[in-house]
Design a protein around this motif. Structure first.
Motif, short mmCIF file in Angstrom:
data_model
loop_
_atom_site.label_atom_id
_atom_site.label_comp_id
_atom_site.label_asym_id
_atom_site.label_seq_id
_atom_site.Cartn_x
_atom_site.Cartn_y
_atom_site.Cartn_z
N LEU A 32 0.83 -1.19 0.00
CA LEU A 32 0.00 0.00 0.00
C LEU A 32 0.87 1.25 0.00
CD1 LEU A 32 -2.89 -1.03 2.41
CD2 LEU A 32 -2.89 -0.98 -0.07
N VAL A 33 1.93 1.22 -0.79
CA VAL A 33 2.82 2.36 -0.91
C VAL A 33 2.08 3.47 -1.66
CG1 VAL A 33 4.99 3.16 -1.93
CG2 VAL A 33 4.83 0.86 -0.96
N GLU A 34 2.13 4.69 -1.10
CA GLU A 34 1.43 5.80 -1.74
C GLU A 34 1.86 5.92 -3.19
OE1 GLU A 34 0.41 10.51 -1.18
OE2 GLU A 34 2.16 9.70 -0.16
N GLU A 38 -2.29 -0.39 -5.87
CA GLU A 38 -2.89 -1.04 -4.70
C GLU A 38 -3.33 0.00 -3.67
OE1 GLU A 38 -0.44 -3.83 -6.92
OE2 GLU A 38 0.03 -1.89 -6.10
N TRP A 39 -2.54 1.05 -3.51
CA TRP A 39 -2.88 2.13 -2.60
C TRP A 39 -4.16 2.82 -3.07
CZ3 TRP A 39 -3.05 7.42 -3.72
CH2 TRP A 39 -3.21 8.26 -2.61
N ALA A 40 -4.27 3.10 -4.36
CA ALA A 40 -5.46 3.74 -4.90
C ALA A 40 -6.67 2.83 -4.77
CB ALA A 40 -5.25 4.11 -6.37
N GLY A 41 -6.46 1.52 -4.84
CA GLY A 41 -7.55 0.55 -4.77
C GLY A 41 -8.31 0.58 -3.46
N ARG A 47 -16.28 6.90 -5.82
CA ARG A 47 -15.88 7.32 -7.17
C ARG A 47 -14.93 8.52 -7.17
NH1 ARG A 47 -18.03 6.43 -12.42
NH2 ARG A 47 -17.71 8.20 -13.78
N GLN A 48 -15.25 9.56 -6.37
CA GLN A 48 -14.40 10.75 -6.36
C GLN A 48 -13.05 10.47 -5.72
OE1 GLN A 48 -14.95 13.71 -7.98
NE2 GLN A 48 -12.81 14.03 -7.44
N ARG A 49 -13.04 9.70 -4.64
CA ARG A 49 -11.77 9.42 -3.97
C ARG A 49 -10.87 8.53 -4.83
NH1 ARG A 49 -12.18 7.94 2.14
NH2 ARG A 49 -9.98 8.44 2.01
N ILE A 50 -11.45 7.59 -5.58
CA ILE A 50 -10.62 6.74 -6.44
C ILE A 50 -10.03 7.59 -7.58
CG2 ILE A 50 -12.48 5.85 -7.93
CD1 ILE A 50 -9.41 3.88 -6.82
N LYS A 51 -10.80 8.56 -8.08
CA LYS A 51 -10.27 9.42 -9.14
C LYS A 51 -9.15 10.29 -8.58
CE LYS A 51 -11.58 12.38 -12.91
NZ LYS A 51 -12.67 12.92 -13.70
N ASP A 52 -9.33 10.84 -7.38
CA ASP A 52 -8.29 11.65 -6.76
C ASP A 52 -7.04 10.82 -6.49
OD1 ASP A 52 -10.01 13.83 -6.80
OD2 ASP A 52 -10.58 13.63 -4.68
N ALA A 53 -7.23 9.60 -5.97
CA ALA A 53 -6.09 8.71 -5.71
C ALA A 53 -5.40 8.33 -7.02
CB ALA A 53 -6.56 7.46 -4.96
N SER A 54 -6.16 8.16 -8.08
CA SER A 54 -5.59 7.82 -9.38
C SER A 54 -4.76 8.96 -9.94
CB SER A 54 -6.71 7.43 -10.35
OG SER A 54 -7.37 6.27 -9.87
N ARG A 55 -5.14 10.20 -9.63
CA ARG A 55 -4.31 11.35 -10.03
C ARG A 55 -2.95 11.26 -9.35
NH1 ARG A 55 -9.02 14.65 -8.86
NH2 ARG A 55 -10.12 14.94 -10.81
N VAL A 56 -2.95 10.85 -8.08
CA VAL A 56 -1.68 10.70 -7.35
C VAL A 56 -0.83 9.62 -8.02
CG1 VAL A 56 -0.65 10.05 -5.14
CG2 VAL A 56 -2.67 11.53 -5.18
N VAL A 57 -1.45 8.51 -8.39
CA VAL A 57 -0.73 7.44 -9.09
C VAL A 57 -0.14 8.00 -10.39
CG1 VAL A 57 -0.92 5.17 -10.20
CG2 VAL A 57 -2.16 5.63 -8.07
N ARG A 59 0.70 11.13 -10.97
CA ARG A 59 1.80 12.03 -10.64
C ARG A 59 3.08 11.25 -10.34
NH1 ARG A 59 -1.98 14.88 -6.94
NH2 ARG A 59 -3.26 16.09 -8.35
N TYR A 60 2.92 10.13 -9.66
CA TYR A 60 4.10 9.29 -9.40
C TYR A 60 4.65 8.73 -10.71
CZ TYR A 60 4.14 9.34 -4.31
OH TYR A 60 4.28 9.72 -3.00
N ALA A 61 3.77 8.38 -11.63
CA ALA A 61 4.23 7.91 -12.94
C ALA A 61 4.98 9.02 -13.67
CB ALA A 61 3.04 7.43 -13.78
N GLN A 62 4.46 10.25 -13.57
CA GLN A 62 5.14 11.38 -14.19
C GLN A 62 6.51 11.61 -13.55
OE1 GLN A 62 4.37 15.76 -13.50
NE2 GLN A 62 3.22 15.41 -15.40
#
Length: 107
Positions: A32-34, A38-41, A47-57, A59-62
């Motif tokens: 569950l590393v930020e 898996e962390w976003a899951g 729905r809104q929190r998964i979209k926000d968490a997916s933005r974080v994922v 950003r890490y990819a970027q």
């Protein structure tokens, strides 16, 4: 036994193209590393929190793209980062949110 049910649930969800179900929630032993899928899951029920968490994922990819010395916000590089996720990980990440996080234009 639980792992078998989880994998079967993920397979059924991804093969049918259906919406994520409670069977797709990552196991407590999953990383569950930020910034990880898996962390976003953890937020699949909201729905809104998964979209926000997916933005974080995204950003890490970027960040990974920039650290390699590649161009920030390049859609092709973001698509390549998305392609690195397994099918099970893709179920845990909202693609639109991921793209919004990864494709932030350079400033």
């Amino acid at each position: 036994m639980v792992t078998i049910v989880l994998v079967a649930g993920l397979s059924a969800c991804t093969s049918n193209g259906g919406a994520p179900t409670s069977a797709t929630v990552p196991s407590p032993t999953a990383s569950l590393v930020e910034g990880s899928p898996e962390w976003a899951g953890r937020f699949l029920g909201d729905r809104q929190r998964i979209k926000d968490a997916s933005r974080v994922v995204g950003r890490y990819a970027q960040l990974a793209i920039v650290q390699r010395g590649d161009r920030q916000g390049d859609p092709k590089l973001c698509d390549a980062e998305w392609a690195k996720f397994t099918s099970a990980q893709k179920v845990m990440v909202d693609r639109e949110g991921f793209d919004e996080g990864c494709r932030i234009p350079p400033q």
